[in-house]
Design a protein around this motif. Structure first.
Motif, PDB file in Angstrom:
ATOM      1  N   HIS A  27       0.838  -1.201   0.000  1.00 29.64           N
ATOM      2  CA  HIS A  27       0.000   0.000   0.000  1.00 29.64           C
ATOM      3  C   HIS A  27       0.873   1.252   0.000  1.00 29.64           C
ATOM      4  N   TYR A  29       1.021   3.588   1.885  1.00 30.34           N
ATOM      5  CA  TYR A  29       1.448   4.052   3.203  1.00 30.34           C
ATOM      6  C   TYR A  29       2.621   3.255   3.776  1.00 30.34           C
ATOM      7  N   ASP A  43      -3.269   1.979  -4.151  1.00 31.11           N
ATOM      8  CA  ASP A  43      -4.328   2.183  -3.153  1.00 31.11           C
ATOM      9  C   ASP A  43      -5.120   0.890  -2.977  1.00 31.11           C
ATOM     10  N   SER A  44      -6.135   0.935  -2.136  1.00 29.50           N
ATOM     11  CA  SER A  44      -6.885  -0.289  -1.815  1.00 29.50           C
ATOM     12  C   SER A  44      -7.534  -0.892  -3.055  1.00 29.50           C
ATOM     13  N   MET A  67      -6.738  -5.557   4.158  1.00 29.12           N
ATOM     14  CA  MET A  67      -6.301  -5.554   2.751  1.00 29.12           C
ATOM     15  C   MET A  67      -5.831  -6.955   2.346  1.00 29.12           C
ATOM     16  N   TYR A 117     -17.225   0.538   3.225  1.00 28.33           N
ATOM     17  CA  TYR A 117     -15.865   0.947   2.849  1.00 28.33           C
ATOM     18  C   TYR A 117     -14.979  -0.267   3.064  1.00 28.33           C
ATOM     19  N   ASN A 119     -12.271  -0.760   4.256  1.00 32.50           N
ATOM     20  CA  ASN A 119     -11.578  -0.793   5.548  1.00 32.50           C
ATOM     21  C   ASN A 119     -12.490  -1.407   6.610  1.00 32.50           C
ATOM     22  N   SER A 134     -11.981   4.481  -1.293  1.00 32.59           N
ATOM     23  CA  SER A 134     -12.049   5.943  -1.423  1.00 32.59           C
ATOM     24  C   SER A 134     -12.015   6.339  -2.905  1.00 32.59           C
ATOM     25  N   HIS A 180      -6.431  10.289  10.289  1.00 36.83           N
ATOM     26  CA  HIS A 180      -6.949  11.405   9.495  1.00 36.83           C
ATOM     27  C   HIS A 180      -7.774  12.405  10.312  1.00 36.83           C
ATOM     28  N   HIS A 203      -7.073  13.400   1.955  1.00 38.00           N
ATOM     29  CA  HIS A 203      -7.813  12.143   1.820  1.00 38.00           C
ATOM     30  C   HIS A 203      -9.238  12.354   2.362  1.00 38.00           C
ATOM     31  N   GLU A 205     -10.952  10.674   4.259  1.00 41.39           N
ATOM     32  CA  GLU A 205     -11.145  10.269   5.659  1.00 41.39           C
ATOM     33  C   GLU A 205     -10.930  11.450   6.611  1.00 41.39           C
ATOM     34  N   SER A 219      -8.515   9.730  -3.291  1.00 40.96           N
ATOM     35  CA  SER A 219      -7.839   8.515  -2.827  1.00 40.96           C
ATOM     36  C   SER A 219      -6.329   8.704  -2.958  1.00 40.96           C
ATOM     37  N   THR A 220      -5.580   7.797  -2.348  1.00 40.66           N
ATOM     38  CA  THR A 220      -4.125   7.931  -2.428  1.00 40.66           C
ATOM     39  C   THR A 220      -3.635   7.769  -3.873  1.00 40.66           C
TER      40      THR A 220
HETATM   41  P1  13P Z   1      -6.740   4.436  -0.192  1.00 40.92           P
HETATM   42  O1  13P Z   1      -7.599   3.331  -0.741  1.00 40.92           O
HETATM   43  O2  13P Z   1      -7.116   5.795  -0.700  1.00 40.92           O
HETATM   44  O3  13P Z   1      -5.301   4.142  -0.408  1.00 40.92           O
HETATM   45  O4  13P Z   1      -6.992   4.521   1.389  1.00 40.92           O
HETATM   46  C1  13P Z   1      -6.713   3.478   2.250  1.00 40.92           C
HETATM   47  C2  13P Z   1      -6.596   3.903   3.653  1.00 40.92           C
HETATM   48  O5  13P Z   1      -6.476   3.098   4.547  1.00 40.92           O
HETATM   49  C3  13P Z   1      -6.618   5.308   3.948  1.00 40.92           C
HETATM   50  O6  13P Z   1      -6.374   5.528   5.289  1.00 40.92           O
END
Ligand code: 13P
Ligand code: SF4
Length: 313
Positions: A27, A29, A43-44, A67, A117, A119, A134, A180, A203, A205, A219-220
């Motif tokens: 990811h 992050y 991203d996700s 994920m 979502y 997550n 996102s 966030h 973002h 969030e 989104s990222t």
């Molecule tokens: P993204 O899908 O935008 O990468 O976001 C995932 C996430 O966990 C944001 O905190």
């Protein structure tokens, strides 16, 4: 580019990856070292597609647990490992499956169309009609049946942003991302004062107050294309710190501002940062920890994910 990775450890990981016929998905992050070793960083949504499409025998998922679990749901024959099994997510924790199940029973008369979502746990996905990320939440909500009231779980901030974008009323689960919601108007304004020409990219969030200050909420993955295509040369990035590595790699000619000390616009997610190169090495070596889940739950969770993937193409 500065190479920060310890050569022998990185080489060992690449050797193990080959021996295991593994793919490393990471990811945005994740740490710079992990991003540099990964076959795909995204991203996700992008990660879910890659996990579904891979022909590798092993998916080494460098992200958080939900994920990796999603990867197993969409590609169950693969061995899915993640460097640290405790890499959770505050959003996932805010909506336990049994609590959502009870809520839906108590509110059965509302006949909710549940959009979750990504997550969230497999148990929550199994109770949902459609999943979103996102990157596609607006599209997924727009595609929901017009005669049904939507329950959006678990992120109230993403849900509120989607309501603003679509004009569609939804009931929102009151979850949030602990990273966030820490960003404040004052902290972003302080950075803006020092960099008045920089665009603010946040973002969804983030809270409403912070989103109001943003030039772009996305989104990222979209952050990469937005910054690349924008005529601006500097950006204040309001999300998790790992995003800066991806941006600096993909858009090397522009400036990304994490914010001065004390007014940080880029923070660490303690769960994402549980993954290290050493743990990635060990999970490839021992093929542990693995993600597995009961087949009945997997099948019920798969349906709304596949619906999302079809709607997002
Ligand atoms: P993204 O899908 O935008 O990468 O976001 C995932 C996430 O966990 C944001 O905190
Ligand atoms: Fe979860 Fe927030 Fe970490 Fe993303 S940044 S994985 S939403 S806790």
């Amino acid at each position: 580019m500065v190479k920060l990775t310890t050569p022998s450890l990185a080489d060992d990981i690449l050797r193990l990856k080959k021996e295991r016929n593994a793919v490393i998905l990471a990811h945005n992050y994740q740490s710079r070292e992990i991003q540099e070793l990964a076959d795909y960083v995204g991203d996700s949504l992008g990660l879910a597609y890659k996990a579904k499409e891979t022909s590798a025998d092993v998916i080494a998922f460098c992200g958080v647990h939900f994920m990796a679990e999603t990867a197993k749901i969409v590609n169950p024959k693969k061995i899915v490992v993640l460097p640290d099994a405790n890499a959770g997510c505050s959003l996932e924790q805010s909506c336990p499956g049994p609590q959502l199940e009870k809520f839906l029973q108590v509110n059965a008369a509302k006949n909710y169309y549940v959009i979750a979502y990504i997550n969230c746990s497999a148990a929550v996905k199994a109770l949902s009609d459609c999943i979103c990320t996102s990157g596609n939440a607006v599209r997924i909500v727009q595609a929901a049946p017009m005669d049904r009231l939507i329950l959006f779980v678990p992120d109230q901030n993403l849900g509120a942003w989607v309501m603003e974008q679509t004009g569609r009323k939804m009931d929102l689960w009151q979850g949030s991302c602990y990273v966030h919601v820490e960003f404040t108007r004052d902290s972003i304004n302080a950075i803006k004062q020092q960099h008045p020409d920089a665009k603010v990219v946040a973002h969804p969030e983030c809270t409403y107050a912070v989103r109001l200050l943003a030039d772009e909420v996305c989104s990222t993955e979209k952050m990469v294309s937005y910054c690349r295509d924008s005529s601006s040369s500097a950006f204040i990035i309001v999300t998790e710190s790992g995003m800066l590595h991806r941006l600096e790699r993909e858009v090397p000619d522009k400036k990304f501002i994490p914010g001065p000390t004390g007014h940080c616009a880029c923070a660490d997610c303690r769960y994402m940062k549980m993954n290290t190169l050493e743990k990635l090495h060990d999970c490839l070596l021992h093929l542990r920890p693995q993600v597995n889940l009961p087949e009945d739950v997997r099948l019920r969770a798969e349906k709304p994910i596949l619906r999302m993937l079809e709607l997002s193409r």
